[in-house]
Design a protein around this motif. Structure first.
Motif, PDB file in Angstrom:
ATOM      1  N   VAL A  57       0.839  -1.202   0.000  1.00 29.96           N
ATOM      2  CA  VAL A  57       0.000   0.000   0.000  1.00 29.96           C
ATOM      3  C   VAL A  57       0.874   1.253   0.000  1.00 29.96           C
ATOM      4  O   VAL A  57       0.607   2.219  -0.721  1.00 29.96           O
ATOM      5  N   SER A  60       2.515   1.826  -3.466  1.00 30.97           N
ATOM      6  CA  SER A  60       1.588   2.203  -4.532  1.00 30.97           C
ATOM      7  C   SER A  60       0.832   3.499  -4.257  1.00 30.97           C
ATOM      8  O   SER A  60       0.129   4.002  -5.135  1.00 30.97           O
ATOM      9  N   ASP A  61       0.957   4.058  -3.064  1.00 31.53           N
ATOM     10  CA  ASP A  61       0.217   5.262  -2.715  1.00 31.53           C
ATOM     11  C   ASP A  61       0.688   6.443  -3.566  1.00 31.53           C
ATOM     12  O   ASP A  61       1.881   6.594  -3.837  1.00 31.53           O
ATOM     13  N   GLU A  62      -0.244   7.278  -3.974  1.00 30.33           N
ATOM     14  CA  GLU A  62       0.102   8.411  -4.833  1.00 30.33           C
ATOM     15  C   GLU A  62       1.074   9.373  -4.168  1.00 30.33           C
ATOM     16  O   GLU A  62       1.826  10.087  -4.848  1.00 30.33           O
ATOM     17  N   ARG A  63       1.115   9.392  -2.834  1.00 26.32           N
ATOM     18  CA  ARG A  63       2.053  10.261  -2.140  1.00 26.32           C
ATOM     19  C   ARG A  63       3.481   9.739  -2.192  1.00 26.32           C
ATOM     20  O   ARG A  63       4.427  10.471  -1.870  1.00 26.32           O
ATOM     21  N   SER A  64       3.662   8.460  -2.600  1.00 27.59           N
ATOM     22  CA  SER A  64       4.980   7.829  -2.608  1.00 27.59           C
ATOM     23  C   SER A  64       5.674   7.887  -3.959  1.00 27.59           C
ATOM     24  O   SER A  64       6.832   7.470  -4.075  1.00 27.59           O
ATOM     25  N   ILE A 103      -0.130   5.285   6.980  1.00 30.32           N
ATOM     26  CA  ILE A 103      -1.299   4.551   6.488  1.00 30.32           C
ATOM     27  C   ILE A 103      -1.527   3.350   7.391  1.00 30.32           C
ATOM     28  O   ILE A 103      -0.607   2.564   7.630  1.00 30.32           O
ATOM     29  N   CYS A 190      -3.100  -4.240  -7.156  1.00 29.83           N
ATOM     30  CA  CYS A 190      -3.519  -3.096  -6.358  1.00 29.83           C
ATOM     31  C   CYS A 190      -5.042  -2.971  -6.344  1.00 29.83           C
ATOM     32  O   CYS A 190      -5.658  -2.788  -5.289  1.00 29.83           O
TER      33      CYS A 190
END
Length: 240
Positions: A57, A60-64, A103, A190
């Motif tokens: 997670v 794959s998070d957009e913040r990463s 998260i 995902c």
């Protein structure tokens, strides 16, 4: 090592114990905190699976990725040794951990919170004070057989790892599988919510898995086990 890589050969794994250029880079660690309340600790397998999903997670998070707020820290972390440390929390400790950027991922009953990477010697105080020891967990019942059509992270049956150590190793294996998958397979995994199982392999099966060419974690030997130990093999249908 950056997040846009799609392949990472096992022989060049950043979890191997041999010294290389990654050791001269600034070292970061990915913190994971597992919630262990005295009255209701999570089953061991559920905690391992939840930790592995938490790593996925975060990856794959957009913040990463891209220009996300955690992307620089993620790149710096992956350019060095890919370290993960699991600590435990309960009660007020857990509430303080939840207040920090990160998260929370839930399993059947397990809760694991994953945080953006931090410098090896620069943990936030509310995480630094948490204990690494005391993460020994048990399964009240043996876990069911793994679904052969779904990803399975196979643990080495000859290694005796604490739950916290095994959680970190399962996270490593999930990350190696993620790197080696195609973009389409990543997206499908995902979208499905990262289904996976963590199981202990039979000795003969693990020997075959080590030689199969599937992603293999070799531990750097910082804690509990000898450097270079093969800890987990990631068996994802997209890599067979």
């Amino acid at each position: 090592m950056s997040t846009d890589q799609t392949q990472q050969p096992a022989a060049d794994s950043p979890f191997r114990g041999e010294a290389d250029a990654r050791d001269t880079a600034p070292q970061y660690v990915l913190p994971l905190v597992v919630r262990i309340e005295r009255a209701a600790p999570p089953p061991r397998t559920d905690a391992l699976e939840t930790a592995a999903r938490a790593v996925l997670v975060m990856l794959s998070d957009e913040r990463s990725v891209g220009e996300g707020e955690w992307a620089r820290a993620m790149r710096d972390w992956q350019d060095a040794r890919i370290r993960k440390v699991v600590r435990r929390a309960r009660g007020a400790e857990w509430r303080r951990a939840e207040a920090l950027p990160g998260i929370t991922v839930t399993g059947t009953s397990a809760e694991v919170r994953v945080f953006p990477p931090v410098p090896l010697d620069g943990w936030p105080k509310d995480l630094a004070r948490l204990q690494v020891s005391g993460t020994d967990l048990d399964d009240p019942e043996p876990p069911p057989p793994a679904d052969p059509a779904a990803p399975v992270l196979w643990l080495n049956p000859d290694l005796n790892m604490s739950a916290g150590k095994a959680m970190a190793q399962a996270g490593h294996a999930a990350q190696l599988a993620w790197w080696e998958l195609t973009d389409a397979d990543r997206a499908a995994w995902c979208e499905a919510g990262f289904p996976l199982s963590v199981r202990t392999a039979r000795p003969a099966d693990f020997s075959a898995l080590v030689g199969s060419g599937l992603p293999l974690v070799r531990d750097a030997g910082f804690t509990e086990i000898a450097p270079g130990s093969c800890t987990v093999v990631a068996d994802h249908p997209g890599l067979r």
